[in-house]
Scaffold this active site. Structure first.
Site, mmCIF file in Angstrom:
data_model
loop_
_atom_site.group_PDB
_atom_site.id
_atom_site.type_symbol
_atom_site.label_atom_id
_atom_site.label_comp_id
_atom_site.label_asym_id
_atom_site.label_seq_id
_atom_site.Cartn_x
_atom_site.Cartn_y
_atom_site.Cartn_z
ATOM 1 N N HIS A 114 0.858 -1.193 0.000
ATOM 2 C CA HIS A 114 0.000 0.000 0.000
ATOM 3 C C HIS A 114 0.893 1.242 0.000
ATOM 4 C CE1 HIS A 114 -2.624 3.104 1.652
ATOM 5 N NE2 HIS A 114 -3.620 2.400 1.161
ATOM 6 N N ASP A 155 -11.263 1.811 -0.877
ATOM 7 C CA ASP A 155 -10.288 2.698 -0.247
ATOM 8 C C ASP A 155 -10.952 3.587 0.797
ATOM 9 O OD1 ASP A 155 -7.728 3.472 0.333
ATOM 10 O OD2 ASP A 155 -7.296 4.400 -1.606
HETATM 11 C C1 1WB Z 1 -5.214 9.309 1.336
HETATM 12 C C2 1WB Z 1 -5.357 8.073 0.801
HETATM 13 C C3 1WB Z 1 -4.589 9.466 2.554
HETATM 14 C C4 1WB Z 1 -4.850 6.994 1.454
HETATM 15 C C5 1WB Z 1 -4.085 8.352 3.192
HETATM 16 O O1 1WB Z 1 -3.480 8.518 4.383
HETATM 17 C C6 1WB Z 1 -4.221 7.123 2.640
HETATM 18 C C7 1WB Z 1 -5.772 10.445 0.639
HETATM 19 C C8 1WB Z 1 -3.016 7.435 5.101
HETATM 20 O O2 1WB Z 1 -6.502 10.260 -0.326
HETATM 21 O O3 1WB Z 1 -5.504 11.543 1.036
HETATM 22 C C9 1WB Z 1 -5.011 5.672 0.887
HETATM 23 O O4 1WB Z 1 -4.961 4.693 1.626
HETATM 24 O O5 1WB Z 1 -5.220 5.530 -0.306
HETATM 25 MN MN MN Z 2 -5.671 3.020 0.668
#
Ligand code: 1WB
Ligand code: MN
Length: 357
Positions: free
Chosen positions: A182, A305
């Site tokens: 990830h 997500d």
């Molecule tokens: C975001 C996406 C932020 C993910 C994250 O922080 C994670 C975002 C841990 O879209 O800002 C993710 O898991 O895709």
């Molecule tokens: Mn994610």
């Protein structure tokens, strides 16, 4: 008559208060990691940062059985395959990371046990101590019956092509447990021009980070040592399917002039054999069609997500995706059941229920 297709979402984030508290300390500490921007927004609302804080991802991460489950019910999302959100435990020192990974896995296993058809889980581990990580990996699969592993890309700037981490790969292969790589923010060595315009984020930097990670693994010949290892990458393959022709061609040239190690298979063959990808955060039917044709319908899994992406558009996207009904069933649940060892609803009773609805 329409039958409900079981919907298993495969990149669904959660956190626990103990990890959140430790990340708050990272925000106030001396780390120069690019992850601090993200972590600050999510965990440190006291900063008055108007960014992520206002979106309040933290509530969505800490809640599993209340709002999340109610929303899943409302939308017909059967299951979340949960994973500890980025950067997981990978910014902590080895002792704290190992301890928190164990705690997070115990909590995750509890919630999966309480709701065996609604939640499954990817176990976390602390690569900072590969030896202890292997022990936790074995416990998580054999003891806690979790479904695979989550790794949030680099660990202190190092990637899984580094042989010091190979015990972890050996364990995953032996346990027949897929590692989901990830994103987290780019490592210090990669971060330079990603620091402006919000490019550190899921907009661009995350994909560059994970793409770089998996190309390193393929080009290093990691999959010659671990031919049965399965790696999952999100976001429609972090652009790798789109690049793979060129990666393959140019890697072969690099091998011929001695700039890259000889590998038994081509980069494209490793992509086909050792990788699966999820649709997380890319709700684009053209990208889906291309990815399916490039790496095969067996290797593409649906994901939302959550809480970073809203659930409903992800369901609408897959409901309306330009695929056959049997392909939709593979994307929605069949491939996830196979890759992550999630028990299929294959009893006669379940089939009859499905037929009746
Ligand atoms: C975001 C996406 C932020 C993910 C994250 O922080 C994670 C975002 C841990 O879209 O800002 C993710 O898991 O895709
Ligand atoms: Mn994610």
């Amino acid at each position: 008559m329409s039958t409900h297709l079981r919907r298993i979402a495969t990149e669904e984030a959660f956190s626990i208060p103990e990890v959140a508290a430790e990340l708050q300390k990272v925000v106030r500490g001396p780390s120069s990691s690019l992850d601090k921007l993200l972590v600050k927004g999510i965990y440190d609302h006291s900063s008055g940062d108007p960014g992520y804080g206002r979106m309040n991802f933290l509530d969505g991460l800490l809640d599993i059985e209340q709002r999340r489950l109610a929303e899943m019910d409302a939308l017909g999302v059967d299951m979340h395959l949960l994973s500890l959100t980025a950067p997981g435990v990978q910014m902590f020192d080895a002792d704290a990371a190992t301890e928190l990974a164990t705690l997070a896995n115990d909590r995750l296993a509890d919630v999966c046990r309480r709701h065996p058809t609604r939640f499954a889980g990817l176990a976390t581990f602390a690569p900072q101590s590969p030896k202890r990580a292997v022990k936790e990996m074995e416990r998580a699969i054999r003891g806690l019956r979790l479904n695979g592993f989550i790794l949030n890309s680099h660990t202190h700037g190092e990637y899984l092509d580094d042989p010091k981490y190979w015990p972890v790969l050996e364990a995953a292969e032996a346990l027949d447990a897929c590692i989901y790589i990830h994103p987290r923010a780019a490592s210090d060595g990669l971060k330079g021009p990603l620091q402006d315009y919000g490019m550190d984020s899921a907009m661009w930097g995350y994909g560059v980070e994970v793409g770089t990670h998996v190309v390193r693994m393929m080009a290093a010949g990691v999959f010659d040592h671990f031919p049965k290892l399965k790696i999952c990458i999100g976001h429609m393959g972090e652009a790798i399917p789109f690049w793979i022709w060129r990666i393959t061609f140019m890697n072969s040239r690099a091998q011929n002039i001695g700039r890259a190690p000889r590998t038994k298979l081509s980069m494209a063959e490793y992509l086909q054999r050792n990788f699966v990808v999820t649709t997380s955060g890319v709700e684009d039917p053209l990208a889906l069609d291309y990815t399916i044709r490039k790496i095969g319908i067996d290797n593409v899994l649906w994901a939302i997500d959550y809480p970073y992406q809203p659930q409903k558009p992800a369901v609408d996207f897959m409901d309306s995706a330009p695929v056959t009904e049997s392909q939709r069933a593979q994307l929605y649940h069949g491939n996830a059941e196979r890759i992550f060892h999630i028990a299929p609803l294959a009893t006669r009773a379940a089939r009859q229920t499905a037929q009746r609805t």
